[in-house]
Design an enzyme around this catalytic site. Sequence first.
Site, PDB file in Angstrom:
ATOM      1  N   ASP A 147      42.872  42.620  43.600  1.00  8.39           N
ATOM      2  CA  ASP A 147      41.542  43.190  44.137  1.00  8.39           C
ATOM      3  C   ASP A 147      41.920  43.739  45.328  1.00  8.39           C
ATOM      4  O   ASP A 147      43.182  44.110  45.290  1.00  8.39           O
ATOM      5  CB  ASP A 147      41.778  41.942  45.411  1.00  8.39           C
ATOM      6  CG  ASP A 147      40.687  40.726  44.829  1.00  8.39           C
ATOM      7  OD1 ASP A 147      39.537  40.958  44.176  1.00  8.39           O
ATOM      8  OD2 ASP A 147      41.309  39.536  45.300  1.00  8.39           O
ATOM      9  N   ASP A 158      41.261  35.453  45.761  1.00  4.25           N
ATOM     10  CA  ASP A 158      41.385  34.565  47.155  1.00  4.25           C
ATOM     11  C   ASP A 158      40.353  33.684  47.167  1.00  4.25           C
ATOM     12  O   ASP A 158      40.606  32.842  48.517  1.00  4.25           O
ATOM     13  CB  ASP A 158      41.597  35.721  48.243  1.00  4.25           C
ATOM     14  CG  ASP A 158      40.244  36.299  48.767  1.00  4.25           C
ATOM     15  OD1 ASP A 158      39.412  36.628  47.785  1.00  4.25           O
ATOM     16  OD2 ASP A 158      39.912  37.519  49.533  1.00  4.25           O
ATOM     17  N   ASP A 175      36.241  33.125  43.412  1.00  3.51           N
ATOM     18  CA  ASP A 175      37.700  33.829  42.289  1.00  3.51           C
ATOM     19  C   ASP A 175      37.326  32.458  41.129  1.00  3.51           C
ATOM     20  O   ASP A 175      38.199  33.573  40.104  1.00  3.51           O
ATOM     21  CB  ASP A 175      38.844  34.526  42.705  1.00  3.51           C
ATOM     22  CG  ASP A 175      37.966  35.535  43.743  1.00  3.51           C
ATOM     23  OD1 ASP A 175      36.974  36.708  42.902  1.00  3.51           O
ATOM     24  OD2 ASP A 175      38.515  35.629  44.216  1.00  3.51           O
TER      25      ASP A 175
END
Length: 949
Positions: free
Chosen positions: A329, A588, A592
Site C-alpha cells: 500500500d 489493513d 483486504d
Amino acid sequence: MSELDHIKNESVDLVRIPMEEVFEELKCTKQGLTANEASHRLDVFGPNKLEEKKESKLLKFLGFMWNPLSWVMEVAALMAIALANGGGRPPDWQDFVGIVCLLLINSTISFIEENNAGNAAAALMAGLAPKTKVLRDNQWSEQEASILVPGDVISIKLGDIIPADARLLDGDPLKIDQSSLTGESIPVTKNPSDEVFSGSICKQGEIEAIVIATGVHTFFGKAAHLVDNTNQIGHFQKVLTSIGNFCICSIALGIIVELLVMYPIQRRRYRDGIDNLLVLLIGGIPIAMPSVLSVTMATGSHRLFQQGAITKRMTAIEEMAGMDVLCCDKTGTLTLNKLTVDKNLVEVFAKGVGKEHVFLLAARASRIENQDAIDAAIVGMLADPKEARAGVREVHFFPFNPVDKRTALTYVDSDGNWHRASKGAPEQILNLCNCKEDVRRKVHGVIDKFAERGLRSLAVARQEVLEKKKDAPGGPWQLVGLLPLFDPPRHDSAETIRRALNLGVNVKMITGDQLAIGKETGRRLGMGTNMYPSSALLGQVKDSSLGALPVDELIEKADGFAGVFPEHKYEIVHRLQQRNHICGMTGDGVNDAPALKKADIGIAVVDATDAARGASDIVLTEPGLSVIISAVLTSRAIFQRMKNYTIYAVSITIRIVFGFMFIALIWQFDFSPFMVLIIAILNDGTIMTISKDRMKPSPQPDSWKLRDIFSTGVVLGGYQALMTVVFFWVMKDSDFFSNYFGVRPLSQRPEQMMAALYLQVSIISQALIFVTRSRSWSYAECPGLLLLGAFVIAQLVATFIAVYANWSFARIEGAGWGWAGVIWLYSFLTYIPLDLLKFGIRYVLSGKAWLNLLENKTAFTTKKDYGKEEREAQWAAAQRTLHGLQPAEKNNIFNEKNSYSELSQIAEQAKRRAEVVRLREINTLKGHVESVVKLKGLDIDTIQQHYTV
C-alpha cells in the site's frame, strides 16, 4: 451471583426474548457494567476464550522419539540388544545404552529448546490477542476480548471481529460476514435486536451491542469441538520428509551392499557384520535434523518480533525468504499517513461560500473521537476541534465504508433546521450531487492539477433535510468544494526500495488514489513511473500500446497500480502466482482479507483491522516499508541456517555410510558402533547452536532447491569419505606417516587405528559445518561464538579420547599426541579443497559456469564487494546514455540477461527504471547548478545566494 446461574446454564433463550427482557435477565443497563460487577461475572462465566488443550509434557517429550529418523535409531538399539547376541559374545549393552542415551539427549535438548521457543511464541501471539471497545463505569475503553462477560456493552465497527455472541442495540443495520461460521459467502444484514456471532466480521456499519454469551457458551465455542483439527502437511514438513528419505535410502543402499559382500563373499563373522551395519545406522541418521530446523525457525520468529514483525505461521519465514514480488500500500507504508491540508489551494464550487465554511462542513462530516487519518487532519485545521460540533446537535453519523467511500453527518442547527454534510472520494460525491458535465470537467481539472503535485482530493457536499428525519432522503446534494490532502513519503522509503531491488524483490505500489498521484509518488521515491490504472487489470485500458500487452505480463512489469479496489488486489496476487512468483501483499482493511489470504505472505500493517490480522501470516508492529525489508533479510538469514544444516546433514550421511562401508569391505576393518555414537553425540551438541549462529542473508530470493541440496551434499560427503579412505589406506598399508612425522606405525595395532580413525572422522565431520554455513571462503565468514566454542570443546573432547582412551568394550586404545598432531594436520590440509568443491558445484548447478569463467565472475577472488565494479560501470553507462554522451549499449554475444532467470530480469528492469527516474532529477535547475559548481570548482555558497531553487 447465584441469580446468574440460569444464564450460565443457558436455561433462558436470550436470542429470542425482547431486548427489554434481555437487560432484565442479565441484570444490566445500556450504560454497561461496573468494573466490580464485571470482575464478579468473570469469576462465574470464566474468560471469553476457548479452552486450550494442554499437551502432556511427557507425551511431548516422547514425541521427539517418534519420527522416521528416530525409528531407525530405535531399530539400531534393538539390533544391538537382540541381533548382536551371537558369536560367543554377550549382547552389545554398551551400544544399546549409548543409542538410548543419544535419543534421550537429543529429545531433551529439543524439548527444552522448543519449549522455550514455544513460550516465546505464545508471548508474541498474546500481543495479537483480539481487543474490543467496552463500556464500563460509564466510560469507553479498549480491553482484551477475553475479559468480556454477559451484560457488557461493546462497540462494533467496520473490520472488527465480533468478540462474543451479542444482541445489537439501536442504530443502523450492519453487514456481517458469517462465512467462517455458517458458510454463507454473502454478508448478511443484521438489524437492531438481531444476534451476531463470535468470530464473524463486520463488513459495513457501526453499532453498539450487549454481550449475551462468552467463551465456550458462544455459537463458535459450541461448534469448536466439531471442527476437524487434522493438521495439513505443509511444504516445510514435505522438505524434511524428502531429506529424511534421502538419508534413509542412502543408508539402506550401504546396508544392502554390505550384506551382499560381507556374508556371501567375504564369509565374515555374524557379530562383526552386525557391528558394521550398526555403524551405518547410527552414524548415517541425522537424528537432530527435525529439532534443529524447528528450533531455528522458532528462534528466528522471536528475532523478527524484535524487528517489528510477528509471525503467526512459522513456515511464513521460508516463504518470506523466497519472496520476489512485494505489493505494498502507498498510504501508511510508503508514506507517513499524516495528512495535511493546504488552505491556499482549497477550491470552492458553491456560491456564497468561503473556504472556512468548506473546512467547517468537512469537519462536521468527520469524527471528533476514534478518528482516522483524514478526520484528524480535517478537524485539526480548525482553531478549536470543538467547533466541529459547536451550535449543532448530532442526529446520525454515517461511517466510512469501502463501497460508498464517504462519511456523512445528519445534524440540527441552532434554528432547528436539519442538514447533512458529507465528505469523501470526489467521484462518489460527484455522483451523489448529480453534477452536470461542465462541473465534472472543472472538478476533474482541479483533481488532475492536485494529482500532478502529488496531492489527493477530498470532496465536500451539503444537503438540507426538509423532512427532519434521519432516514429521510433529503433535498438535492450540493457540491461545496475540494480539499487538497498531502501525505508525505517516509524519509526512508526511497532508500528501502533501492535496497529491495538490490535484494531481488520487485516492489509494486498498490494505491486507491489517482494514477497521477501514484506516478508522482513513484517518481519521488525512485521506484519508477511505469504505473497503470486498475482498469488495465481487466483489459479495459484505452491505450492501444497497453491493450496489446497480455494482462499477466502487464502486472509483472508494472511498478504499480492506481485506483485499486480490494478485489483488484486479489487479482494482482492471483496473476503473479500464476507466473510462478512468490508474492507478498500488505493490507489493513477488512476487504483486504481475501488478498492477504491468497498471497504467499500476507502482511497486516500497523493498526490493521482484526479481519486483516486474522487473514495475514505476518503482523507488523512498526510502520513503514523498512520493517518489511528488514524482515526479508532476517528471514533469509534464518532460511540460510536451515538450508546450510540440511546440506551438512546430507553430507555427513554420505560421508559416514560410504566412508565406513569401503573401509569395512576393502580392509575388513570393523569400526566400533560405540565410537560412532560418541561422534553423533558431540555433533548434535555442536549443531544445536546453529540456530543462534550469525549468518549473512542471501542476496537473492531463496527457496528449498532439493536438487542443489542433494547434489552439494553428495559431492562434499563423497569427498570426505574419499579422504577418510585415503587416510586409512596410508595409515594401514604404508609407512608414510612414520617416515615423515616420526610417529609409530599402527598397521599392527587395530585398537590404536580405531582411535586415529575416530579422531579424523570427528574433526573433518564437524568442520564441514563451517563450509556449508558460508557463501564465500569459510575462513572469511566468522561464525558465531557459540558455534565456534561448541566446535572447539567437542574436538578437544574427541582429541583427548583419541590420545588417552583405553576402552576394551569399544576396541579403542589411545594413539598418543604424535598421531593427534598428524591427524589435525591431515584434516586441515583436506579441509581446504572443500571450499573449492563448494564453489564448483554451485556454478555447475547455476547453469552458467562457463559464462562466469569467461567474465571472471567467480568466487575465486579476494574482493569483498563482489560485482561492485560492474554495477558502478553499468550506472555510469546509464548516466552517459541518458544525457546523450554515448549510444545505447549494444547486445553482447554473452548477454548477461539471457543467462539470468526471468525473476532476476524483472528485478533488474525495475532497478533500471528506478535509476532513470532518479537521474531525471538531475535535469532540474538545482541539479544543473550543482553540476556546474562541481565542474568549475566554484563556491557553492556564492552560487546559492544568486539562485533560488
